[in-house]
Design a protein around this motif. Structure first.
Motif, PDB file in Angstrom:
ATOM      1  N   VAL A  80       0.844  -1.202   0.000  1.00 17.95           N
ATOM      2  CA  VAL A  80       0.000   0.000   0.000  1.00 17.95           C
ATOM      3  C   VAL A  80       0.876   1.247   0.000  1.00 17.95           C
ATOM      4  O   VAL A  80       0.598   2.223  -0.714  1.00 17.95           O
ATOM      5  CB  VAL A  80      -0.943  -0.010   1.216  1.00 17.95           C
ATOM      6  N   LEU A  81       1.950   1.227   0.796  1.00 22.17           N
ATOM      7  CA  LEU A  81       2.884   2.352   0.811  1.00 22.17           C
ATOM      8  C   LEU A  81       3.519   2.547  -0.563  1.00 22.17           C
ATOM      9  O   LEU A  81       3.647   3.686  -1.039  1.00 22.17           O
ATOM     10  CB  LEU A  81       3.956   2.101   1.878  1.00 22.17           C
ATOM     11  N   VAL A  82       3.889   1.440  -1.217  1.00 23.01           N
ATOM     12  CA  VAL A  82       4.460   1.527  -2.568  1.00 23.01           C
ATOM     13  C   VAL A  82       3.423   2.068  -3.547  1.00 23.01           C
ATOM     14  O   VAL A  82       3.733   2.915  -4.400  1.00 23.01           O
ATOM     15  CB  VAL A  82       4.962   0.142  -3.023  1.00 23.01           C
ATOM     16  N   ALA A  83       2.180   1.593  -3.426  1.00 24.28           N
ATOM     17  CA  ALA A  83       1.115   2.037  -4.339  1.00 24.28           C
ATOM     18  C   ALA A  83       0.849   3.530  -4.187  1.00 24.28           C
ATOM     19  O   ALA A  83       0.715   4.253  -5.189  1.00 24.28           O
ATOM     20  CB  ALA A  83      -0.156   1.239  -4.074  1.00 24.28           C
ATOM     21  N   ASN A  97      12.166   6.328  -4.760  1.00 21.85           N
ATOM     22  CA  ASN A  97      11.534   6.525  -3.450  1.00 21.85           C
ATOM     23  C   ASN A  97      10.221   5.768  -3.346  1.00 21.85           C
ATOM     24  O   ASN A  97       9.891   5.206  -2.300  1.00 21.85           O
ATOM     25  CB  ASN A  97      11.290   8.016  -3.206  1.00 21.85           C
ATOM     26  N   ALA A  98       9.469   5.748  -4.447  1.00 18.70           N
ATOM     27  CA  ALA A  98       8.175   5.062  -4.434  1.00 18.70           C
ATOM     28  C   ALA A  98       8.349   3.551  -4.379  1.00 18.70           C
ATOM     29  O   ALA A  98       7.606   2.862  -3.673  1.00 18.70           O
ATOM     30  CB  ALA A  98       7.364   5.460  -5.672  1.00 18.70           C
ATOM     31  N   VAL A  99       9.320   3.024  -5.089  1.00 17.99           N
ATOM     32  CA  VAL A  99       9.511   1.574  -5.157  1.00 17.99           C
ATOM     33  C   VAL A  99      10.208   1.043  -3.909  1.00 17.99           C
ATOM     34  O   VAL A  99       9.917  -0.070  -3.452  1.00 17.99           O
ATOM     35  CB  VAL A  99      10.312   1.203  -6.424  1.00 17.99           C
ATOM     36  N   PHE A 100      11.112   1.844  -3.341  1.00 12.42           N
ATOM     37  CA  PHE A 100      11.861   1.418  -2.145  1.00 12.42           C
ATOM     38  C   PHE A 100      11.638   2.403  -1.001  1.00 12.42           C
ATOM     39  O   PHE A 100      12.578   3.077  -0.553  1.00 12.42           O
ATOM     40  CB  PHE A 100      13.353   1.310  -2.464  1.00 12.42           C
ATOM     41  N   PRO A 101      10.409   2.512  -0.513  1.00 11.75           N
ATOM     42  CA  PRO A 101      10.117   3.546   0.502  1.00 11.75           C
ATOM     43  C   PRO A 101      10.793   3.291   1.840  1.00 11.75           C
ATOM     44  O   PRO A 101      11.087   4.235   2.570  1.00 11.75           O
ATOM     45  CB  PRO A 101       8.593   3.479   0.624  1.00 11.75           C
ATOM     46  N   SER A 135      -4.496   7.237   5.954  1.00 15.79           N
ATOM     47  CA  SER A 135      -4.533   8.697   6.073  1.00 15.79           C
ATOM     48  C   SER A 135      -3.156   9.253   6.393  1.00 15.79           C
ATOM     49  O   SER A 135      -2.746  10.288   5.842  1.00 15.79           O
ATOM     50  CB  SER A 135      -5.531   9.104   7.162  1.00 15.79           C
ATOM     51  N   LEU A 136      -2.421   8.593   7.277  1.00 15.53           N
ATOM     52  CA  LEU A 136      -1.087   9.066   7.632  1.00 15.53           C
ATOM     53  C   LEU A 136      -0.140   9.003   6.439  1.00 15.53           C
ATOM     54  O   LEU A 136       0.674   9.911   6.229  1.00 15.53           O
ATOM     55  CB  LEU A 136      -0.528   8.231   8.789  1.00 15.53           C
ATOM     56  N   VAL A 137      -0.248   7.947   5.641  1.00 15.34           N
ATOM     57  CA  VAL A 137       0.632   7.820   4.469  1.00 15.34           C
ATOM     58  C   VAL A 137       0.312   8.902   3.447  1.00 15.34           C
ATOM     59  O   VAL A 137       1.223   9.553   2.906  1.00 15.34           O
ATOM     60  CB  VAL A 137       0.495   6.423   3.838  1.00 15.34           C
ATOM     61  N   LEU A 138      -0.962   9.118   3.179  1.00 16.54           N
ATOM     62  CA  LEU A 138      -1.336  10.163   2.225  1.00 16.54           C
ATOM     63  C   LEU A 138      -0.916  11.540   2.707  1.00 16.54           C
ATOM     64  O   LEU A 138      -0.606  12.426   1.901  1.00 16.54           O
ATOM     65  CB  LEU A 138      -2.845  10.141   1.981  1.00 16.54           C
ATOM     66  N   ALA A 139      -0.906  11.723   4.016  1.00 18.31           N
ATOM     67  CA  ALA A 139      -0.527  13.023   4.563  1.00 18.31           C
ATOM     68  C   ALA A 139       0.981  13.204   4.622  1.00 18.31           C
ATOM     69  O   ALA A 139       1.477  14.336   4.524  1.00 18.31           O
ATOM     70  CB  ALA A 139      -1.113  13.194   5.964  1.00 18.31           C
TER      71      ALA A 139
END
Length: 735
Positions: free
Chosen positions: A81-84, A107-111, A269-273
């Motif tokens: 989900v974090l990667v998505a 950054n997106a692939v290896f968060p 919500s925390l990830v989106l923020a």
């Protein structure tokens, strides 16, 4: 009413936590506000409240994750989900702002490994490890919690970053706070202890709030600046940790917001923020509206609420989508097969490589070919991309040009998949592609050495010049290449019989064919300025250098540089351009020409015209800022006064003989062409059905291509003396 407020405490804490993630960003005035006044004191108080809310929410997360063993599938899904979300933010940045950077993609692939959002990383680690806390005895858990709180207090008292958590934006800090919640879970305070916690917790809160409000004044008084203004208003402050812990213990062992934590709504919500790309947009929007600090805080709260709503909706949609996909069961089965212990991973990796060796081999070969083909573009082992600094070319290539290598490897891999789809054989496809890429790299290197440019699309189109091109190299080179190619293909056929690999299904073959065509076909848009495709290609590291094809090949490699030259725009259409407008201009100059020629006694048709294209000759007195004593070219200047003379507008200097010749013979300045068209002879002349030249203004039209020689344009003699080219024209009505 109290029950409603108590049950909605998690919602308020989440809102304040999101605000705390943003408000102290450098784009907003809050972090830069350094006036020692009442407004600064109020900001300090607001900061204290936000910190307590975030610390309390972190302890709630730790308590909940400790109570529930969610399993490996849930942990890996949370990471995905974090990667998505990271990939979505990169896509949003591309579509909305037309911006794309290779670092953002990494950054997106290896968060986790790139530590993009420490809170999300800590959350995932806690999911996997906190259930182990239940294996500790109650005494040991309490001792662990006390030690952690003591560490915060010691760092606060001595105001020294003893544990590396002072900035609070790291995984260790978040894990420590969540572990405090996990360690003190299950405590039922007696009434007298509850009264004690309430009394002294309130006192601690008031004392800390007052200290935080006074610290700007104290800092200015002692240090003459604001260097210690935030001593009691930071997330790692031990007193604030005590206040949040007191609130946590007064809940009577009740987890507020447990359902929202377990279903992923709070995490979403925390990830989106907190994702940097998205956070910069939220903060930027708040910074650009409302100047009043109080109203700006309200605006930040409204944006935070909107992001929370989007987070919960997105989490619900992802859960519904994931549960409805047919691949979900396969995914869950695959996750359950992953090793449970560290010592089991080597055997699992060995089994994985054995099962997927054909795909892994192609990926490795594609990357290796990308490295080899790019290294072949260098004529020395050193490169100086920064001008004054010199690096080993392979170090520079493997570090600074990693995006280009990966993109080149992707293109090579697609070529292999296309060939495999056509021939239905693994080893045969590999034996076709590998020598093809190597030969392509060697051919580009040979042309770089002999002509200082790589192979261009126009070279492929000029098939009539292949014979002349082959004369540039020794005969044994193409013969050896052909023999090696045939032997390699034979080896591929042999391996397909001895070590067969199942052919891809018809469906997959169609998919690979379409994808390959789309990827390579997209090159016709690579040079469309401000297009999304151009932005992505440049973000991957493609530097389309057209004014120096040799540098372009070294930067991008022979494959990408070749594709760069496919999308060629000759000239941007000027405003107001039309056939009628051009005919009008022609008529105006026809009138001027007739006026000039009416008194002329000589005719150009009976004269010899000589062009002396000397790259080293010019009048130095015309160079701005240069003062020369005397006249360096007196004879030429005197000659100009007695004959037809003038100045030639040149679009270049110090080289470019072919382009100077083109402009002279055509009367077209290359400065008017687009930046993608740097060598007209190779990029535009072969594509034209009619090539107008200087002599066609005087005699019958003649076709011209530079590779056929000067005789096609009426030139009798062509002399090449070192760097100076003399072209003698004998113009006659008989031509």
């Amino acid at each position: 009413m109290k029950k409603i407020i108590a049950n909605s405490g998690w919602l308020i804490a989440l809102l304040l936590t999101v605000m705390n993630l943003w408000m102290w960003d450098s784009q907003l005035q809050f972090s830069n506000y350094s006036e020692n006044n009442l407004k600064m004191a109020v900001l300090q108080l607001v900061h204290v409240i936000l910190i307590i809310a975030e610390l309390w929410l972190l302890m709630q997360l730790g308590r909940t994750l400790k109570r529930h063993r969610l399993g490996r599938t849930r942990v890996i899904t949370t990471w995905l989900v974090l990667v998505a979300y990271g990939a979505g933010s990169v896509l949003l940045q591309l579509v909305w702002k037309n911006q794309f950077y290779f670092s953002d993609l990494l950054n997106a692939v290896f968060p986790i490994t790139r530590n993009i959002f420490p809170l999300a990383t800590a959350y995932i680690i806690a999911m996997a490890t906190f259930p182990r806390v239940n294996e500790l005895s109650e005494v040991n858990r309490r001792f662990l919690g006390k030690v952690l709180v003591g560490m915060f207090l010691v760092a606060t008292v001595f105001y020294n970053d003893l544990w590396g958590i002072k900035d609070s934006q790291n995984v260790l800090f978040y894990l420590m706070v969540m572990m405090v919640g996990a360690a003190f879970d299950g405590i039922e305070l007696p009434d007298h202890w509850r009264r004690f916690v309430k009394r002294w917790g309130t006192v601690t809160l008031l004392v800390t709030a007052v200290l935080a409000m006074l610290m700007p004044t104290i800092s200015v008084t002692i240090h003459y600046d604001m260097s210690t203004a935030n001593r009691f208003s930071n997330l790692s402050d031990g007193l604030l940790v005590l206040v949040a812990l007191g609130m946590f213990l007064l809940q009577k062992n009740q987890v507020i917001g447990e359902h929202q934590i377990l279903n992923g709504g709070i995490y979403s919500s925390l990830v989106l923020a907190g994702l940097p790309l998205l956070r910069s947009h939220y903060v930027g929007f708040a910074a650009g509206h409302v100047g009043n600090l109080g109203l700006k805080i309200l605006l930040v709260a409204i944006i935070a609420g909107a992001v929370m709503v989007v987070g919960f909706v997105a989490n619900w949609c992802l859960r519904r989508l994931f549960s409805s996909l047919a691949i979900t069961q396969h995914y869950e089965r695959w996750v359950e097969e992953l090793p449970s212990h560290l010592m089991e991973w080597p055997a699992w990796l060995k089994k994985f490589c054995h099962r997927h060796w054909p795909a892994l081999t192609v990926v490795g070969v594609a990357y290796g070919l990308a490295v080899i083909s790019n290294l072949l573009m260098f004529t020395s082992w050193k490169v100086n991309p920064a001008g004054s600094m010199t690096f080993d070319n392979y170090i520079y290539l493997l570090t600074a040009r990693q995006g280009t290598l990966l993109f080149t490897a992707l293109l090579i891999w697609l070529v292999f998949k296309l060939v495999q789809s056509l021939v239905k054989r693994y080893w045969l496809a590999l034996s076709i592609v590998v020598p093809l890429i190597i030969i392509w790299g060697i051919a580009n290197r040979i042309k770089l050495i002999t002509r200082e440019e790589p192979i261009l699309p126009s070279d492929v189109m000029m098939y009539q010049a292949y014979g002349n091109m082959l004369k540039l190299v020794s005969a044994w080179i193409p013969i050896t290449g052909a023999v090696v190619y045939v032997i390699t293909i034979g080896l591929g056929i042999y391996l397909d019989r001895k070590l067969p690999v199942p052919a891809p299904s018809t469906k997959r073959r169609c998919i690979w064919t379409v994808l390959t065509v789309l990827f390579f076909g997209s090159s016709i848009f690579w040079n469309h300025t401000d297009s999304r495709i151009s932005t992505v290609i440049e973000g991957l590291g493609d530097h389309p250098i057209f004014y120096n094809q040799q540098d372009g090949a070294r930067e991008n490699g022979p494959i990408i540089q070749f594709l760069n030259n496919i999308d060629i725009t000759v000239m941007e259409k000027p405003a107001g351009y039309s056939k009628a407008r051009m005919e009008k201009i022609a008529r105006e100059y026809q009138v001027v020409a007739e006026e000039i020629n009416k008194d002329r006694k000589n005719s150009l048709s009976s004269q010899t015209i000589m062009f002396n294209l000397s790259e080293s000759f010019s009048n130095p007195k015309r160079v701005p800022g240069v003062k020369i004593k005397g006249n360096p070219i007196p004879y030429i200047l005197s000659l100009k006064k007695t004959t037809t003379s003038g100045l030639m507008m040149s679009s270049g200097y110090g080289g470019g003989t072919a382009n100077m010749e083109y402009m002279t013979l055509r009367g077209l300045a290359t400065a008017n062409f687009s930046s993608t068209l740097q060598t007209p002879y190779t990029q535009i002349v072969p594509r034209l059905t009619k090539n107008w030249t200087f002599n066609q203004l005087l005699t019958m039209p003649l076709e011209f291509t530079r590779t056929k020689g000067c005789s096609t344009v009426g030139s009798r003699i062509m002399l090449n003396l070192a760097s100076t080219v003399f072209t003698i024209w004998e113009v006659s009505t008989k031509l």
